[in-house]
Design an enzyme around this catalytic site. Structure first.
Site, PDB file in Angstrom:
ATOM      1  N   LEU A  33       0.819  -1.216   0.000  1.00 33.64           N
ATOM      2  CA  LEU A  33       0.000   0.000   0.000  1.00 33.64           C
ATOM      3  C   LEU A  33       0.855   1.268   0.000  1.00 33.64           C
ATOM      4  O   LEU A  33       1.936   1.306   0.572  1.00 33.64           O
ATOM      5  CB  LEU A  33      -0.921   0.002   1.224  1.00 33.64           C
ATOM      6  CG  LEU A  33      -1.852  -1.216   1.335  1.00 33.64           C
ATOM      7  CD1 LEU A  33      -2.744  -1.095   2.571  1.00 33.64           C
ATOM      8  CD2 LEU A  33      -2.717  -1.389   0.086  1.00 33.64           C
ATOM      9  N   HIS A  34       0.317   2.286  -0.654  1.00 34.54           N
ATOM     10  CA  HIS A  34       0.966   3.597  -0.710  1.00 34.54           C
ATOM     11  C   HIS A  34      -0.121   4.659  -0.542  1.00 34.54           C
ATOM     12  O   HIS A  34      -1.311   4.319  -0.358  1.00 34.54           O
ATOM     13  CB  HIS A  34       1.731   3.764  -2.025  1.00 34.54           C
ATOM     14  CG  HIS A  34       0.928   3.403  -3.242  1.00 34.54           C
ATOM     15  ND1 HIS A  34      -0.170   4.117  -3.647  1.00 34.54           N
ATOM     16  CD2 HIS A  34       1.048   2.373  -4.114  1.00 34.54           C
ATOM     17  CE1 HIS A  34      -0.668   3.572  -4.740  1.00 34.54           C
ATOM     18  NE2 HIS A  34       0.039   2.497  -5.033  1.00 34.54           N
ATOM     19  N   ALA A  35       0.277   5.920  -0.658  1.00 37.85           N
ATOM     20  CA  ALA A  35      -0.676   7.005  -0.397  1.00 37.85           C
ATOM     21  C   ALA A  35      -1.887   6.952  -1.334  1.00 37.85           C
ATOM     22  O   ALA A  35      -2.977   7.410  -0.977  1.00 37.85           O
ATOM     23  CB  ALA A  35       0.034   8.352  -0.504  1.00 37.85           C
ATOM     24  N   GLY A  36      -1.684   6.393  -2.541  1.00 34.34           N
ATOM     25  CA  GLY A  36      -2.820   6.252  -3.462  1.00 34.34           C
ATOM     26  C   GLY A  36      -3.901   5.359  -2.856  1.00 34.34           C
ATOM     27  O   GLY A  36      -5.095   5.707  -2.852  1.00 34.34           O
ATOM     28  N   HIS A  37      -3.477   4.224  -2.311  1.00 31.87           N
ATOM     29  CA  HIS A  37      -4.462   3.321  -1.683  1.00 31.87           C
ATOM     30  C   HIS A  37      -5.135   4.005  -0.491  1.00 31.87           C
ATOM     31  O   HIS A  37      -6.333   3.842  -0.259  1.00 31.87           O
ATOM     32  CB  HIS A  37      -3.785   2.056  -1.165  1.00 31.87           C
ATOM     33  CG  HIS A  37      -3.200   1.186  -2.227  1.00 31.87           C
ATOM     34  ND1 HIS A  37      -1.852   1.043  -2.411  1.00 31.87           N
ATOM     35  CD2 HIS A  37      -3.795   0.399  -3.152  1.00 31.87           C
ATOM     36  CE1 HIS A  37      -1.626   0.197  -3.412  1.00 31.87           C
ATOM     37  NE2 HIS A  37      -2.786  -0.198  -3.879  1.00 31.87           N
ATOM     38  N   LYS A 149      -5.818   5.499 -11.774  1.00 27.91           N
ATOM     39  CA  LYS A 149      -4.600   5.193 -12.531  1.00 27.91           C
ATOM     40  C   LYS A 149      -4.878   4.017 -13.463  1.00 27.91           C
ATOM     41  O   LYS A 149      -4.481   4.021 -14.606  1.00 27.91           O
ATOM     42  CB  LYS A 149      -3.430   4.857 -11.601  1.00 27.91           C
ATOM     43  CG  LYS A 149      -2.164   4.583 -12.406  1.00 27.91           C
ATOM     44  CD  LYS A 149      -0.982   4.288 -11.537  1.00 27.91           C
ATOM     45  CE  LYS A 149      -1.073   2.927 -10.910  1.00 27.91           C
ATOM     46  NZ  LYS A 149      -0.904   1.813 -11.875  1.00 27.91           N
ATOM     47  N   ASP A 150      -5.592   3.015 -12.939  1.00 28.29           N
ATOM     48  CA  ASP A 150      -5.977   1.860 -13.760  1.00 28.29           C
ATOM     49  C   ASP A 150      -7.335   2.159 -14.381  1.00 28.29           C
ATOM     50  O   ASP A 150      -8.348   1.556 -14.033  1.00 28.29           O
ATOM     51  CB  ASP A 150      -6.010   0.607 -12.890  1.00 28.29           C
ATOM     52  CG  ASP A 150      -4.635   0.278 -12.351  1.00 28.29           C
ATOM     53  OD1 ASP A 150      -3.759  -0.061 -13.152  1.00 28.29           O
ATOM     54  OD2 ASP A 150      -4.422   0.390 -11.128  1.00 28.29           O
ATOM     55  N   SER A 186       2.316   0.420  -6.744  1.00 25.86           N
ATOM     56  CA  SER A 186       3.151  -0.521  -5.982  1.00 25.86           C
ATOM     57  C   SER A 186       4.374  -0.914  -6.803  1.00 25.86           C
ATOM     58  O   SER A 186       5.425  -1.233  -6.255  1.00 25.86           O
ATOM     59  CB  SER A 186       2.343  -1.764  -5.622  1.00 25.86           C
ATOM     60  OG  SER A 186       1.154  -1.360  -4.974  1.00 25.86           O
ATOM     61  N   ARG A 187       4.248  -0.904  -8.126  1.00 25.06           N
ATOM     62  CA  ARG A 187       5.361  -1.329  -8.991  1.00 25.06           C
ATOM     63  C   ARG A 187       6.467  -0.280  -9.071  1.00 25.06           C
ATOM     64  O   ARG A 187       7.564  -0.593  -9.555  1.00 25.06           O
ATOM     65  CB  ARG A 187       4.840  -1.671 -10.387  1.00 25.06           C
ATOM     66  CG  ARG A 187       4.019  -2.953 -10.403  1.00 25.06           C
ATOM     67  CD  ARG A 187       3.757  -3.476 -11.798  1.00 25.06           C
ATOM     68  NE  ARG A 187       3.235  -4.822 -11.777  1.00 25.06           N
ATOM     69  CZ  ARG A 187       1.940  -5.135 -11.884  1.00 25.06           C
ATOM     70  NH1 ARG A 187       1.035  -4.199 -12.035  1.00 25.06           N
ATOM     71  NH2 ARG A 187       1.555  -6.408 -11.853  1.00 25.06           N
TER      72      ARG A 187
END
Ligand code: PAF
Length: 280
Positions: A33-37, A149-150, A186-187
């Site tokens: 997880l990152h700030a986007g999640h 993003k997706d 995440s990538r």
């Protein structure tokens, strides 16, 4: 924050909330997880009383030569981030809770799965559509949140929810970017320092191409120049195109709903991004 590892435990928890009249949001993720999640969790909290996040690295959406084995897994850190973000329940199913022995069903959203990511990653969207359908049926949320993003994934999920009469509202949340514009993913963790240093050019190129097109320049010329710029910065461009943001049909002029989509590799890492083009 509680953790449920079985569908029975997930449903039991959700049932108690529902009987108290609570609205439920679901945020499906593959972890790392990152700030986007975390922005998806916030979006869920704005729309529902209770937020459930799932972490499941879905084998069905990875191709044979993709990164399933090395996809970043950091369960304890993810759980802590979710707790801090105010998530109410983490659904962390083992693979056989999602795909038990004898599992045979696949969900396929024809058409929208053809261009862009679908062309480069055969079978990917069947895997996504299958697991998202299952998660929506397991949790039966009022609302489910996915990152923009997706974008193609989001379009496919909206379609399957309509087509399969799944009553959850499907909500897209804006892309969260690093300071240099790189869309959080995440990538991104795979990028070597020198690749990370140039990765922000992907977004800046989209932004510049969008304003050139809005300014009246020809779409094909603008996109060829943008592609050449990316290639000389070290990207291998898979696609860079203008398409309708709902139908994903290619466009050669900036009609309402036009959006630029890009996928490009830096070394072995494939990055995707998208950006709206405002018609004049
Ligand atoms: O966007 C993702 O992380 C995944 O594709 C999703 C929606 C969680 C399905 O596995």
């Amino acid at each position: 924050m509680d953790t449920a590892r079985t569908v029975v435990a997930l449903r039991a928890k959700i049932r108690t909330w529902r009987s108290a009249g609570d609205r439920i949001a679901l945020v499906p993720t593959m972890g790392a997880l990152h700030a986007g999640h975390l922005s998806l969790i916030e979006a869920g909290k704005r729309r529902a009383h209770r937020v459930v996040a799932s972490i499941f690295v879905n084998p069905k959406q990875f191709g044979a030569n993709e990164d399933l084995d090395r996809y970043p897994r950091q369960e304890a850190r993810d759980a802590e981030l979710l707790r801090q973000a105010g998530c109410d329940l983490l659904f962390l199913p083992p693979a056989d809770a999602v795909y038990p022995a004898g599992y045979s069903t696949s969900v396929s959203v024809a058409g929208l799965d053809r261009p862009m990511e679908g062309a480069s990653r055969p079978g990917h969207f069947d895997g996504v559509a299958t697991v998202v359908t299952k998660l929506l049926l397991m949790a039966f949320p009022d609302v489910a949140i996915f990152g923009e993003k997706d974008w193609q994934q989001l379009a496919i999920i909206r379609r399957l929810a309509i087509d399969l009469n799944i009553p959850a509202e499907i909500v897209g949340a804006p892309i969260i970017r690093e300071a240099d514009g790189l869309a959080m993913s995440s990538r991104n963790a795979y990028l070597q320092p020198q690749q990370r240093a140039v990765a922000g050019a992907l977004f800046r190129t989209l932004q510049a191409a969008a304003s050139t097109i809005t300014g009246g320049a020809a779409v094909t010329d603008t996109l060829s120049a943008a592609r050449a710029g990316l290639e000389s910065a070290g990207f291998r461009v898979d696609y860079l195109l203008l398409a309708d943001e709902q139908t994903l049909q290619l466009l050669n002029q900036p009609l309402p709903g036009a959006r630029l989509f890009v996928a490009a590799k830096l070394g072995a890492t494939r990055l995707i991004d998208n950006f709206p083009v405002i018609p004049r």
